[in-house]
Design an enzyme around this catalytic site. Structure first.
Site, PDB file in Angstrom:
ATOM      1  N   MET A  36       1.182 -26.551 -21.353  1.00 51.11           N
ATOM      2  CA  MET A  36       0.973 -27.546 -20.090  1.00 51.11           C
ATOM      3  C   MET A  36       1.318 -26.974 -18.963  1.00 51.11           C
ATOM      4  SD  MET A  36       3.142 -30.551 -22.235  1.00 51.11           S
ATOM      5  CE  MET A  36       4.649 -29.717 -21.960  1.00 51.11           C
ATOM      6  N   ASP A  37      -0.053 -26.671 -18.158  1.00 51.83           N
ATOM      7  CA  ASP A  37       0.118 -25.587 -16.801  1.00 51.83           C
ATOM      8  C   ASP A  37      -0.254 -26.478 -15.855  1.00 51.83           C
ATOM      9  OD1 ASP A  37       0.824 -23.780 -15.252  1.00 51.83           O
ATOM     10  OD2 ASP A  37      -1.041 -22.569 -15.554  1.00 51.83           O
TER      11      ASP A  37
END
Length: 269
Positions: A36-37
């Site tokens: 989850m960037d």
């Protein structure tokens, strides 16, 4: 207006159901992992207050879990906080810890979606690095959802793959040392001994690893488990990922399924 929104929502769910039914004609992954960037960049681009991006990102994670369950994916893993993230500014780290504490308490409550959907929560990582209240909240969340089996959501917090491997090897060696002291016959160390002590032992290896924000790095995430995974990089920032990104990732997986299965057999030899 509310009635129109309700009709639109039902229409979207119907379309999603139809598309998932078509996808299920082909092979469906059992485990999808997400890096989850892009939460901070999402908020910055929209002039949002600090921390709002992570709040939106949490809602995105809930949506992706529901999509995965509707598709038939049982295991979902999310890379939430790396050990390396502790190097950020103390104030920023504290805000993230506070947000995680808030969300864990919320998920523990009876009316939360994990209870409604019967999702088991597993927190993977070196929990000793967390402050005691957050560590206790993580353990409590795992306890109250331990009986659920419709889906398993693993949230990686204070995690890196290198730390996971070192931890597993140490635990395995300690176990073998005790067996030697007890004069147990078989004291050889093999892969299964190490894998059962992994933080991720609760789930099978992921068939798909999806990273947002256009990066093509695993960033020390599931290095042991992803040797035969389909790696997907999307330019969308994590809070902006949605239904169609998941559909495209599954289609890529299905197109490469024969090749991936071949690689999986090679990894297991």
């Amino acid at each position: 207006m509310e009635n129109e929104n309700s009709i639109t929502s039902r229409g979207r769910r119907f379309i999603a159901k139809c598309i998932f039914n078509v996808l299920r004609i082909g092979p469906i992954p059992n485990h999808i992992a997400f890096i989850m960037d892009g939460n901070r960049r999402f908020a910055k681009k929209r002039n949002m207050a600090e921390g709002v991006g992570h709040e939106v990102g949490f809602q995105t994670l809930k949506s992706m879990i529901v999509f995965c369950m509707d598709l038939g994916v049982k295991y979902v893993t999310a890379y939430a906080f790396s050990i390396d993230n502790f190097r950020r500014k103390p104030a920023e780290v504290q805000k993230l810890m506070d947000l995680m504490m808030e969300k864990m308490k919320h998920l523990t409550e009876d009316e939360s979606f994990v209870h409604q959907k019967q999702v088991r929560i597993h927190i993977a990582g070196n929990l000793e690095l967390l402050n005691p209240p957050l560590r206790d909240a993580a353990k409590r969340l795992m306890e109250v959802t331990a009986g659920y089996s419709k889906a398993v959501l693993t949230i990686c917090i204070a995690y890196t793959s290198s730390n996971e491997i070192v931890h597993a090897v140490r635990e395995s060696c300690e176990e073998k040392r005790n067996q030697i002291e007890d004069q147990t016959k078989d004291v050889s160390l093999d892969l299964l001994d190490i894998e059962k002590h992994m933080y991720m032992a609760i789930a099978p290896d992921p068939e798909i690893v999806i990273r947002t924000s256009g990066e093509n790095r695993l960033s020390n995430f599931l290095l042991w488990q992803s040797c035969s995974s389909q790696l997907v990089s999307t330019a969308a920032l994590w809070p902006g990922i949605g239904f169609w990104h998941l559909v495209c990732a599954v289609l890529d997986f299905q197109r490469n399924h024969i090749y991936l299965e071949k690689k999986k057999k090679q990894c297991n030899q």
